[in-house]
Each structure stands twice: as structure tokens, then as C-alpha cells.
Enzyme design. Sequence first.
Site, short mmCIF file in Angstrom:
data_model
loop_
_atom_site.label_atom_id
_atom_site.label_comp_id
_atom_site.label_asym_id
_atom_site.label_seq_id
_atom_site.Cartn_x
_atom_site.Cartn_y
_atom_site.Cartn_z
N GLU A 1 1.82 -8.79 11.89
CA GLU A 1 1.68 -8.48 10.46
C GLU A 1 3.05 -8.19 9.83
O GLU A 1 3.35 -8.63 8.73
CB GLU A 1 0.75 -7.26 10.32
CG GLU A 1 0.40 -6.89 8.90
CD GLU A 1 -0.53 -5.67 8.84
OE1 GLU A 1 -0.86 -5.10 9.91
OE2 GLU A 1 -0.92 -5.28 7.72
N ASP B 1 0.75 -1.26 0.00
CA ASP B 1 0.00 0.00 0.00
C ASP B 1 0.79 1.31 0.00
O ASP B 1 0.57 2.14 -0.85
CB ASP B 1 -0.94 0.02 1.20
CG ASP B 1 -1.96 -1.09 1.13
OD1 ASP B 1 -1.69 -2.10 0.47
OD2 ASP B 1 -3.01 -0.95 1.74
C1 9WN Z 1 -5.95 -2.20 2.21
C2 9WN Z 1 -5.03 -7.19 4.45
C3 9WN Z 1 -4.38 -6.11 3.62
C4 9WN Z 1 -3.24 -6.66 2.74
C5 9WN Z 1 -2.43 -5.54 2.10
C6 9WN Z 1 -1.96 -4.60 3.21
C7 9WN Z 1 -3.18 -4.02 3.96
C8 9WN Z 1 -5.24 -2.76 3.44
C9 9WN Z 1 -5.03 -1.66 4.47
O1 9WN Z 1 -3.90 -5.11 4.52
O2 9WN Z 1 -3.97 -3.30 3.03
O3 9WN Z 1 -6.13 -3.19 1.25
O4 9WN Z 1 -5.94 -1.43 5.25
O5 9WN Z 1 -4.00 -1.02 4.47
O6 9WN Z 1 -1.17 -3.58 2.72
O7 9WN Z 1 -1.33 -6.10 1.44
O8 9WN Z 1 -3.77 -7.46 1.74
O9 9WN Z 1 -4.04 -7.89 5.16
#
Ligand code: 9WN
Length: 472
Positions: A432, A191
Site C-alpha cells: 500500500e 486520512d
Molecule cells: C478509510 C482504501 C482506502 C483509501 C484511502 C486510505 C484508506 C480507509 C482506511 O484506505 O482509507 O477510507 O481504512 O483508513 O487512506 O485513501 O481509499 O484503500
Amino acid sequence: MAESKANTTHAADKLPAVGFTEQLEPEALLGAATDTLKINDLGSWTQPAPGLYPHQWLWDSCFVAIGLRHIDIKRAQQELRSLLRGQWSNGMLPHIIFSDQGLHYAGRDAWHSERHKAAAKKVKTTAITQPPVLAEAVVRIGEILDTAARRRWYKEMYPALVAFHEWLYKERDPHNEGLVVLMHPWESGLDDTPPWMVALRKNRPWWGKAVSGAKISPWLENRFKVRGNVPLNERISIVDLLTVLHNWRELRRCGYDLQRVLHHSKVPLLVDVAFNAILVRANTHLQRIAEELGEMLPVDLQFSMQRSKGALRTLQDADGMFFPRDFRTRELLTEPSIETFLPLYSGVISQESADKLAAELQNPKTYWLKHPVASVPRTSKYFAANRYWQGPMWVNMNWFIIDGLRQYGHHKVADELLENTLRTVSAAGMYEYFSPIDGKGHGGAPFSWTAALVVDMLQGLAIQKVSRHAGE
Ligand code: 9WN
């Protein structure tokens, strides 16, 4: 400050017990990983982390299935099947399928996906995608099924895979270059990785500057509550987040249609390295599935797949490093990040290129810190050890890189990275992401893909030990 402290405790409370020792204790680690997958299991799909990510994310579920196959193969298959609920009739697999429970700032109703004629009918989804790891997950499950069961499994998943890959090229490769273009950083899965942030900041709305300087910013930080229980300084800054949301609004205005976005908006459009490297590898898997089924892939898709293999190299600079490219200007965005190593995983770069990447990977001043691999080199002005995608080690990135290193014969460094990753998670817990400097865990917890890929890596470790033993 007080809030951050309280929240850290809250996240740690939810963690299944691990050894919490620098020593690698495979059984304790396996137990903690298995517990995490159980805690986050919502029946037929797995949430990435309670509270922070309560919905089904595309690539997260693929990683989950890759780990779960070692524990419960039927449940692993179910994880992937449940992703297909969200597939649009044009083949697009959305990055999130929303559950009725739980809130996330990528809000369930704000996408207006239902206005799109191809949108999934029975579930609410976003209108953008995420890296195509599905073929990898399908094949990894296939590897441990007997021949008849594997054929049935491939037959079941094949139409969805073909439709997804066809959509990627038809919709996102308008110049037939063999590389697909992304419209939003959430599509990359990384992101707030620096190249995306640099690109986005160029399209910051007029009010963005005011927000960044004004005193209302801390108020907004709290008001938004977008970071779940995670300390604010570990996530995207509020100004960047507002810019991300602004860009999302622009996409919505253009009906998420690439041609309209190209002509009616300044939203950054990037040809992303990691996404395309994953796509190239996924194509190899799809080809293998088609061969095993005796199926012919659609001819246009075959041409695109073939083109992709060579096209990846156009994202490489003179020093052999890979960077995303601005789709409009065709310039590389030379802000370094972990993305540069993903072409190893694609399997289509030259041995010479792979050797260069392997050397850069092991540089102790940039990526190979005490707990490698840093997601941004320590020498970058963006480096922040605990801020997501701007420094921390991520288990999914290490998993891709280990696989890629092995494809090019760099087994020693792959072994080292495997053990180091497991040791870091063993000491910190199922977080995470992890500081590449002190190994401490951050972000959502307990986090599903960390757990699932740890399960898979523990299998890898066992295989590695057996083959070493046999070689002695
Ligand atoms: C937006 C769920 C997701 C991952 C992504 C990570 C984060 C979301 C966020 O979480 O993204 O999609 O809220 O930032 O960057 O890789 O799939 O774990």
C-alpha cells in the site's frame, strides 16, 4: 510486538512474486501487478486489499480502471460502471460501497445512510465522498477506444459525472467560491495527514484525553482490530482514530448536511488542496467530454468550474506552498504535506508557481528522500517513515505529481520519479505504501492501486524510452 511480526509475514505471503531486486525488471513487475489485480478482482469491482479493505472504495476503483484499461478495457469500464451503483439521487458518489462480506471499522450499518432520502437504494454506502478522480479514469479509458466506442462510453458516463460535479458545488461550495469543503478526513483520501490531524485534535471529545493517557489504550488497540494485518505503529493512533470516529458520529447526528454541521457541530471543515486540485483537473476532463458529445454543461456548473481555476491560488502562502484552509476561520493550516504538489496536476497554476513546487519537491532534506516522494517532509515533527499518510511514499501521489510535472515541462524530474517509483515497487512488492528512507513496503498487500498505477506507469516508461530513442 509478536502480533506485528506475524502479521507482516501474513501480508508478504499474499504478495505475487516480483523480482525483489533493486534492478528494474519490467516484465516481472508487470506480471506481479497483473496478478494482484486478479487476486483482488471480485467480479465486477476490485477490493483495495484483502482483509484490510474488503469493500469498493471510490478513488481506488478509479485508479484500478486507469491501470486495467491496458490489460482488459471491458473490465476497466465495468470497474467504473460498478461505482455508479452507489450514486445517490442527489449526485453524490459515496466513498465506500459496502460488500456483504468482510468487516471494516467504517462499519456497513453504522452510517444510517438509508435514513437519507437521496441514498442509493440497492447497495449500502457511506454518506461522504472521496476525491473526484472519476472523470480522469473515464477519459483515460476513452483515450484507447476508437472514436465511435469512445462516444458511446462518454455518453454512458456523462450524466453521472455531471450530477457528481454539480453535487460537489451545490452541496459543498456554499459561498460560491469555486472551492469545495470536506467534512471528514476520509473524504480527502489522505486520512491521517498532519493538517487534518491538527484540525481534528481541536475537536477531540472530552474522553479523548483520558484515553490517550490511560492504560486501556493498548487494550483498545487490540480490541478494535481496525488495522487488519498491518502493524499497529503504521496506522493512525488509537486516540486519533477515536477522534475520527467521534467526528463521524457528529456528522451522522447532523444527517451529513453541511448547513446543519456548520451550525450544530464543531467538526472541522477543511478546504482541502488535493481534493480541489483533483476537482479542477476533473472539470477540464468533463469539459472535454461535453465538447466531444456536443453537450452544453449546465450553466451554474460552468460558472463554478470557471471560478475554481482561480480559487485554487487562494490556498497558496507567500512562499508559494499550498495548504488546506479552515472553512470557518479562513486560516491556512500550515502543517506541510505532500498536498502542496497536487496543484501541479490541476494544470491551472502559473509556470512560476509550478517551478517553485518542482524545486521544493527535489529538496533532499524534505520530500525527495531515497524513495521519493515522502508524504510528509522529513523535517516535520509528524514525519514517521512507515505510518500511513505521515511519511511513506504512495504510488497514487507519485502518479499525480509525475503528470503535473509533465504539464509544466519538468520532464527530467518526472522521468526520474517514474523510474524511482517503479524500482521501489519492483524491489518491495505490491504494498500500500513504502518507506521513503529504505523503500520497504508497508500497509495492506497486495494492494490494488499500487498494481494498477504500476501497469500505467510501465506504459509511460515504454513511451518515454521510445521517444528518447526517436530523439537520438
Ligand atoms: C478509510 C482504501 C482506502 C483509501 C484511502 C486510505 C484508506 C480507509 C482506511 O484506505 O482509507 O477510507 O481504512 O483508513 O487512506 O485513501 O481509499 O484503500
